[in-house]
Scaffold this motif. Structure first.
Motif, PDB file in Angstrom:
ATOM      1  N   MET A   1      25.295  32.216   2.861  1.00 26.36           N
ATOM      2  CA  MET A   1      23.908  32.337   3.230  1.00 26.36           C
ATOM      3  C   MET A   1      23.134  31.217   2.545  1.00 26.36           C
ATOM      4  SD  MET A   1      21.373  35.526   2.266  1.00 26.36           S
ATOM      5  CE  MET A   1      22.724  36.245   1.411  1.00 26.36           C
ATOM      6  N   SER A   2      22.397  30.452   3.314  1.00 28.98           N
ATOM      7  CA  SER A   2      21.632  29.358   2.729  1.00 28.98           C
ATOM      8  C   SER A   2      20.206  29.815   2.447  1.00 28.98           C
ATOM      9  CB  SER A   2      21.621  28.153   3.673  1.00 28.98           C
ATOM     10  OG  SER A   2      20.983  28.495   4.876  1.00 28.98           O
ATOM     11  N   GLU A   3      19.643  29.250   1.414  1.00 33.16           N
ATOM     12  CA  GLU A   3      18.282  29.588   1.037  1.00 33.16           C
ATOM     13  C   GLU A   3      17.316  28.876   1.975  1.00 33.16           C
ATOM     14  OE1 GLU A   3      15.627  29.141  -2.929  1.00 33.16           O
ATOM     15  OE2 GLU A   3      17.716  29.720  -3.196  1.00 33.16           O
ATOM     16  N   ILE A   4      16.322  29.604   2.467  1.00 31.40           N
ATOM     17  CA  ILE A   4      15.334  29.006   3.357  1.00 31.40           C
ATOM     18  C   ILE A   4      14.094  28.631   2.546  1.00 31.40           C
ATOM     19  CG2 ILE A   4      16.167  30.270   5.362  1.00 31.40           C
ATOM     20  CD1 ILE A   4      13.800  32.168   5.021  1.00 31.40           C
ATOM     21  N   SER A   5      13.299  27.734   3.092  1.00 29.79           N
ATOM     22  CA  SER A   5      12.081  27.315   2.403  1.00 29.79           C
ATOM     23  C   SER A   5      11.021  28.410   2.531  1.00 29.79           C
ATOM     24  CB  SER A   5      11.557  26.012   3.001  1.00 29.79           C
ATOM     25  OG  SER A   5      10.320  25.697   2.406  1.00 29.79           O
ATOM     26  N   THR A   6      10.542  28.888   1.401  1.00 27.98           N
ATOM     27  CA  THR A   6       9.525  29.944   1.390  1.00 27.98           C
ATOM     28  C   THR A   6       8.265  29.528   0.644  1.00 27.98           C
ATOM     29  OG1 THR A   6      10.517  30.906  -0.591  1.00 27.98           O
ATOM     30  CG2 THR A   6      11.266  31.787   1.536  1.00 27.98           C
ATOM     31  N   ASP A   7       8.156  28.245   0.323  1.00 35.37           N
ATOM     32  CA  ASP A   7       7.012  27.777  -0.456  1.00 35.37           C
ATOM     33  C   ASP A   7       5.674  28.124   0.195  1.00 35.37           C
ATOM     34  OD1 ASP A   7       8.762  26.747  -2.320  1.00 35.37           O
ATOM     35  OD2 ASP A   7       8.649  24.702  -1.555  1.00 35.37           O
ATOM     36  N   TRP A   8       5.621  28.086   1.507  1.00 36.37           N
ATOM     37  CA  TRP A   8       4.374  28.336   2.223  1.00 36.37           C
ATOM     38  C   TRP A   8       3.834  29.739   1.953  1.00 36.37           C
ATOM     39  CZ3 TRP A   8       4.149  32.271   5.820  1.00 36.37           C
ATOM     40  CH2 TRP A   8       5.368  32.794   6.259  1.00 36.37           C
ATOM     41  N   VAL A   9       4.725  30.700   1.684  1.00 30.89           N
ATOM     42  CA  VAL A   9       4.295  32.080   1.459  1.00 30.89           C
ATOM     43  C   VAL A   9       3.396  32.177   0.227  1.00 30.89           C
ATOM     44  CG1 VAL A   9       5.099  34.422   0.938  1.00 30.89           C
ATOM     45  CG2 VAL A   9       6.326  33.031   2.602  1.00 30.89           C
ATOM     46  N   TRP A  10       3.690  31.353  -0.768  1.00 26.80           N
ATOM     47  CA  TRP A  10       2.959  31.444  -2.032  1.00 26.80           C
ATOM     48  C   TRP A  10       1.580  30.822  -1.968  1.00 26.80           C
ATOM     49  CZ3 TRP A  10       4.898  35.019  -4.923  1.00 26.80           C
ATOM     50  CH2 TRP A  10       6.223  35.376  -4.692  1.00 26.80           C
ATOM     51  N   SER A  11       1.283  30.089  -0.904  1.00 26.24           N
ATOM     52  CA  SER A  11      -0.047  29.497  -0.771  1.00 26.24           C
ATOM     53  C   SER A  11      -0.815  30.055   0.426  1.00 26.24           C
ATOM     54  CB  SER A  11       0.068  27.970  -0.652  1.00 26.24           C
ATOM     55  OG  SER A  11       0.818  27.610   0.484  1.00 26.24           O
ATOM     56  N   MET A  12      -0.230  31.016   1.132  1.00 23.06           N
ATOM     57  CA  MET A  12      -0.917  31.582   2.296  1.00 23.06           C
ATOM     58  C   MET A  12      -2.088  32.452   1.852  1.00 23.06           C
ATOM     59  SD  MET A  12       1.668  34.655   3.593  1.00 23.06           S
ATOM     60  CE  MET A  12       0.547  35.301   4.815  1.00 23.06           C
ATOM     61  N   PRO A  13      -3.115  32.560   2.680  1.00 29.60           N
ATOM     62  CA  PRO A  13      -4.250  33.401   2.309  1.00 29.60           C
ATOM     63  C   PRO A  13      -3.887  34.886   2.376  1.00 29.60           C
ATOM     64  CG  PRO A  13      -4.530  32.552   4.521  1.00 29.60           C
ATOM     65  CD  PRO A  13      -3.285  31.901   3.960  1.00 29.60           C
ATOM     66  N   THR A  14      -4.554  35.661   1.560  1.00 30.42           N
ATOM     67  CA  THR A  14      -4.392  37.106   1.601  1.00 30.42           C
ATOM     68  C   THR A  14      -5.341  37.647   2.656  1.00 30.42           C
ATOM     69  OG1 THR A  14      -3.780  37.208  -0.712  1.00 30.42           O
ATOM     70  CG2 THR A  14      -4.623  39.227   0.255  1.00 30.42           C
ATOM     71  N   VAL A  15      -4.764  38.264   3.684  1.00 30.23           N
ATOM     72  CA  VAL A  15      -5.590  38.810   4.755  1.00 30.23           C
ATOM     73  C   VAL A  15      -5.500  40.328   4.823  1.00 30.23           C
ATOM     74  CG1 VAL A  15      -5.513  36.713   6.152  1.00 30.23           C
ATOM     75  CG2 VAL A  15      -3.765  38.464   6.477  1.00 30.23           C
ATOM     76  N   GLY A  16      -4.618  40.909   4.042  1.00 31.18           N
ATOM     77  CA  GLY A  16      -4.483  42.363   4.006  1.00 31.18           C
ATOM     78  C   GLY A  16      -5.333  42.939   2.892  1.00 31.18           C
ATOM     79  N   ILE A  17      -5.020  44.176   2.521  1.00 30.08           N
ATOM     80  CA  ILE A  17      -5.760  44.799   1.423  1.00 30.08           C
ATOM     81  C   ILE A  17      -5.380  44.114   0.123  1.00 30.08           C
ATOM     82  CG2 ILE A  17      -5.940  47.029   2.569  1.00 30.08           C
ATOM     83  CD1 ILE A  17      -3.717  47.974   0.588  1.00 30.08           C
ATOM     84  N   PRO A  18      -6.277  44.050  -0.838  1.00 26.93           N
ATOM     85  CA  PRO A  18      -5.923  43.425  -2.106  1.00 26.93           C
ATOM     86  C   PRO A  18      -4.991  44.310  -2.912  1.00 26.93           C
ATOM     87  CG  PRO A  18      -8.146  44.288  -2.191  1.00 26.93           C
ATOM     88  CD  PRO A  18      -7.659  44.473  -0.784  1.00 26.93           C
TER      89      PRO A  18
END
Length: 120
Positions: A1-18
């Motif tokens: 299993m290769s690791e996928i790039s997930t960097d974008w998740v850490w900079s995405m805006p929070t749009v759900g409940i805090p």
């Protein structure tokens, strides 16, 4: 299993409940205490007893239940978690490397539209 790039998740805006109930920052409008990578890694350890190399779908649900303090996995929670899995991985794998699993949990935390289960 290769690791996928997930960097974008850490900079995405929070749009759900805090995560916390402190309310938004008055200047930015963003949550004062967003969910962090160390919190989620600790959630993996707390739920599974150690930091494994891979996490199964079942374990991912368990970690999410415990982290958000959900009493049970409802259909709404499961659907939202599945959307996060697909958003991060593009599919629904049986297992995830830990970095990907933590990114899925972060995506869920940034997009979950339900009710808060506790303070951050």
């Amino acid at each position: 299993m290769s690791e996928i790039s997930t960097d974008w998740v850490w900079s995405m805006p929070t749009v759900g409940i805090p995560w916390c109930t402190c309310g938004p920052d008055p200047l930015t409008g963003l949550p004062k205490h967003p969910v962090t990578r160390p919190q989620l890694v600790q959630a993996v350890v707390d739920a599974l007893g150690s930091l494994p190399e891979t996490v199964t779908r079942q374990e991912l649900m368990l970690i999410n239940l415990r982290f958000w303090r959900f009493p049970v996995m409802t259909q709404a929670n499961a659907d939202a978690l599945l959307r996060s899995v697909k958003a991060v991985t593009g599919e629904v794998p049986e297992t995830f490397d830990v970095a990907t699993a933590v990114a899925v949990l972060k995506h869920f935390s940034n997009t979950w539209p339900g009710e808060p289960a506790g303070d951050g």
